[in-house]
Scaffold this active site. Structure first.
Site, mmCIF file in Angstrom:
data_model
loop_
_atom_site.group_PDB
_atom_site.id
_atom_site.type_symbol
_atom_site.label_atom_id
_atom_site.label_comp_id
_atom_site.label_asym_id
_atom_site.label_seq_id
_atom_site.Cartn_x
_atom_site.Cartn_y
_atom_site.Cartn_z
ATOM 1 N N ALA A 65 0.861 -1.190 0.000
ATOM 2 C CA ALA A 65 0.000 0.000 0.000
ATOM 3 C C ALA A 65 0.893 1.235 0.000
ATOM 4 C CB ALA A 65 -0.885 -0.013 1.242
ATOM 5 N N GLY A 103 0.614 -5.156 0.770
ATOM 6 C CA GLY A 103 -0.492 -5.268 -0.179
ATOM 7 C C GLY A 103 -0.054 -5.884 -1.501
ATOM 8 N N GLU A 106 -0.181 -9.478 -0.821
ATOM 9 C CA GLU A 106 -1.596 -9.820 -0.589
ATOM 10 C C GLU A 106 -2.359 -9.931 -1.907
ATOM 11 O OE1 GLU A 106 -1.933 -6.624 2.370
ATOM 12 O OE2 GLU A 106 -2.807 -8.136 3.691
ATOM 13 N N GLU A 126 4.211 -5.187 7.344
ATOM 14 C CA GLU A 126 3.383 -4.120 7.927
ATOM 15 C C GLU A 126 3.712 -3.848 9.387
ATOM 16 O OE1 GLU A 126 2.357 -6.395 5.820
ATOM 17 O OE2 GLU A 126 0.814 -5.610 4.465
#
Ligand code: 3HC
Length: 701
Positions: A65, A103, A106, A126
């Site tokens: 992200a 992300g 992911e 994270e």
């Protein structure tokens, strides 16, 4: 920038290729998820597309992200890429090179297949920015590789190399990577007709592991108790993986989102996000561009085989550099080499280094007996005794012997770089390269600029630091440079507070509770009180106004040097590093206080914390106003990586900003009235208090 430019979609040979192109690291910034979804919809709609590939342009897959967007209001997308990816009817292959992090991974986990080049790395880091994987990572990864391995990856945040990721089951196939796009298309063709589509969310066999090992989660909590002290995110990560094992997939996702929501705007996440960007900003020296041409850095030598010299040589060898090490006598050199061997052997014994790796590293360090033997060096790092005459003698010799154009760096922790450079005919090629002890462990490297240091010299020192895994930070030339100078008032204040009645054990407890791995008095005992004693002596001889610290002086004069003599601020049992409060120390402190007419009193924990850290904040302001540090966040990076300041608090100045400039100023002004000149507020502090500015933006004022 249009969504089209951020994410491209084209079709080749029946395979739809989705390419994320958002430099530098293809973070999922505004427009990127929307672009991926639009591309997926196109691929679904086009009848001639049989399968799809998701990949990244440039140097990497997707780094996660966009961290800059956290804590800001964001549009809520009607659908998340993860859901669109695993609800499609056509197979999708994630083709990974560079990094698939957060992300990024992911999204790859939501694809049906994952292939990678062998140099790629994957991870869910994270936790390092105080949050947890919020894109389904805590639910999909345990299903793919089992909760134990998933938890280890998520809680450590480590980057897993592709070959290991294949063994774990994250990657289906490693490809040669000469032309990843072509290889991914070829792979996609082989799986295009396979049905049913494998979806990680549907598999639950691996979750059974948790049933067979119900203590797994508690065990993990216990195992991180020391490392993750005071932190929320690692425990939320465990709770999320636990939910993957006890809840249906969609419920687990809801739990993950709830836990994520609790973390995103927490003070800890804010501190760690700030640290993330500060650690990158620190690499920049205004006026020195990325494209500056640097001299070679092939032949490196270290002068001085003591603890620091040995540690510096190890830092270089750890990152594959051959390094020569030289000292005045064969005996000292042999002792230094033995210490290096012993240090590596300890790491092997502890399990943090493999024997084969030690066997590769040790031979990279070449002991040589004469300075002439390092004459062909590109860079020489001097780490001899911290005395100006000794340093000058070594530099004068190096200047004569080492080839023209070579850089000469000093590991001095405080001495005047210009005076050292003045004995050479190449002051432009001289700078400080101040490593922190133990040099092979601590990540900070202070690059100290002399008045004549050339930009290429500084840029080379910064690059050398980065090449050996350090955070290299610029410092101007002044007594103690930036890190130690900003830390010095803390060191003085802790002793003065002890005289006033705050005992070492109370002070240490406050700082450990704050998040330091060890209290400052215990650290003093570990480093050896004789070191500070010698430096105070030197300074007192040079400066008649230098403040005396009678308590530690008395301890040293009594032979209490710290752990090595089993007594310092604390007493120690043989073979045990546990500090025990010592009534003898209490007696000495009380005696000194009486002699000096100091009334002893009790302290609150808050007062202790503020006295120590505000003293340093004030000094840091002076450093900034003198232009010796480039920015407040550089000082924060130094405290995080040189002194063990807790990362989840951002750094000294970030922490002070949370209290607020006005309050810091008020308190310092009050202590200025009470304790006198040493608490005189820095001009910059006054100005910031008046203008309503913050420490972190201080340079912009
Ligand atoms: N968001 C925003 N910017 C990022 C970023 C990210 N995720 N990752 C890197 N950047 C920026 C850096 O700030 C830097 O910017 P600058 O040039 O302006 O200073 C630039 O990209 C290059 O980064 P590095 O200097 O760190 O480049 P390296 O090649 O040394 O390292 C990397 C590359 C390993 C990818 C490293 O940048 C990194 O670790 N990035 C962060 C990865 C991460 O934490 N991902 C998880 C994000 S949170 C998430 O995904 C939540 C999800 O679960 C919902």
């Amino acid at each position: 920038m249009s969504e089209q430019a951020l994410v491209r979609f084209d079709v080749e040979d029946g395979i739809g290729v989705i390419t994320v192109d958002y430099p530098p690291v293809n973070a999922l910034g505004p427009g990127v998820p929307e672009g991926i979804i639009a591309a997926l919809e196109k691929g679904e709609a086009e009848p001639n597309v049989k399968a799809m590939v998701l990949m990244g342009a440039g140097r990497t897959f997707i780094a996660g992200a966009d961290i800059r967007q956290f804590g800001k209001p964001r549009p809520v997308l009607p659908r998340r890429t993860y859901d669109v990816l695993d609800q499609g009817t056509k197979p999708i292959v994630a083709a990974i090179h560079g990094f698939a992090l957060g992300g990024g991974l992911e999204n790859a986990l939501a694809c049906n297949y994952r292939i990678a080049v062998s140099s790629a790395k994957v991870g869910l880091p994270e936790v390092n920015i105080g949050i947890l994987p919020g894109g389904g990572g805590t639910q999909r990864l345990p299903r793919l590789i089992g909760p134990k391995a998933a938890m280890e990856m998520i809680v450590s945040g480590r980057h897993v190399p592709a070959p290991e990721a294949k063994t774990l089951g994250i990657i289906d196939e490693i490809v040669a990577g000469k032309d990843l796009r072509a290889e991914a298309i070829a792979y996609a063709k082989t799986i295009a007709d396979r049905r049913p589509l494998p979806r990680v969310r549907d598999s639950s066999e691996k979750l059974a592991q948790a049933k067979g090992d119900p203590g797994m989660f508690e065990g993990m909590r216990k195992s991180i108790a020391r490392r993750a002290r005071n932190q929320i995110a690692p425990y939320h990560c465990i709770a999320a993986v636990e939910a993957a094992c006890s809840q249906a997939f969609d419920d687990g996702i809801k739990t993950e989102r709830r836990l994520f929501g609790e973390l995103e705007n927490s003070d800890q996440a804010k501190g760690m996000r700030y640290a993330f960007f500060a650690e990158r900003e620190v690499a920049r020296i205004p006026g020195i561009g990325k494209d500056i041409a640097l001299p070679p850095m092939k032949n490196i030598a270290v002068v001085g085989a003591g603890t620091m010299g040995g540690g510096i040589a190890m830092s270089l060898a750890d990152f594959g550099h051959n390094v020569k090490i030289v000292d005045a006598t064969p005996e000292v050199l042999a002792k230094g080499m033995q210490r290096i061997q012993d240090n590596y052997a300890i790491s092997v014994k502890r399990g943090s280094l493999k024997q084969e790796e030690m066997d590769r590293r040790v031979p990279r360090i070449h002991p040589v007996e004469r300075l002439e033997d390092i004459a062909d060096s590109d860079i020489v790092i001097e780490a001899v005794f911290e005395e100006m005459p000794v340093k000058k003698e070594v530099f004068a010799k190096l200047d004569r012997i080492v080839k023209p154009g070579a850089l000469l760096m000093t590991n001095s922790s405080a001495l005047d770089i210009d005076e050292i450079a003045s004995v050479t005919k190449r002051p432009e090629l001289v700078c400080g390269a101040h490593f922190f002890s133990p040099a092979n462990v601590m990540k900070l490297l202070e690059v100290v600029a002399g008045a004549k240091s050339a930009p290429t010299t500084l840029a080379t020192a910064m690059k050398m630091g980065r090449d050996i895994g350090k955070l290299a930070a610029y410092a101007g030339n002044c007594d103690g440079f930036v890190a130690n100078r900003s830390r010095a008032p803390f060191g003085t204040e802790m002793v003065l507070m002890a005289e006033e009645g705050a005992l070492p054990e109370q002070v240490d407890k406050v700082m450990v509770d704050f998040g330091y791995p060890m209290g400052p008095f215990a650290v003093g005992d570990l480093a050896g009180l004789d070191i500070g004693y010698a430096s105070r002596r030197r300074r007192a001889a040079a400066d008649p106004n230098f403040r005396k610290l009678p308590v530690p002086d008395r301890l040293v004069e009594m032979g209490r040097y710290g752990q090595k003599t089993l007594a310092g601020w604390y007493r120690y049992e043989k073979g045990d590093r546990t500090p025990h409060p010592d009534p003898e120390v209490k007696r000495i402190i009380a005696e000194v206080a009486k002699d000096m007419g100091i009334q002893q009193r009790s302290f609150t924990d808050e007062e202790i914390l503020r006295r120590l850290l505000f003293a340093s904040v004030n000094e840091a302001c002076k450093i900034l106003e003198e232009g010796k540090a480039l920015r407040a966040s550089d000082i924060d990076v130094m405290w995080l990586h040189g002194f063990g300041f807790p990362r989840y608090r951002g750094g000294l100045m970030f922490w002070a900003d949370q209290i607020g400039v006005a309050e810091v100023h008020r308190q310092i002004e009050e202590w200025h009235q009470r304790y006198g000149a040493r608490w005189k507020p820095a001009n910059l502090l006054r100005e910031l208090a008046q203008s309503g500015g913050s420490f972190r933006d201080a340079k912009k004022i």
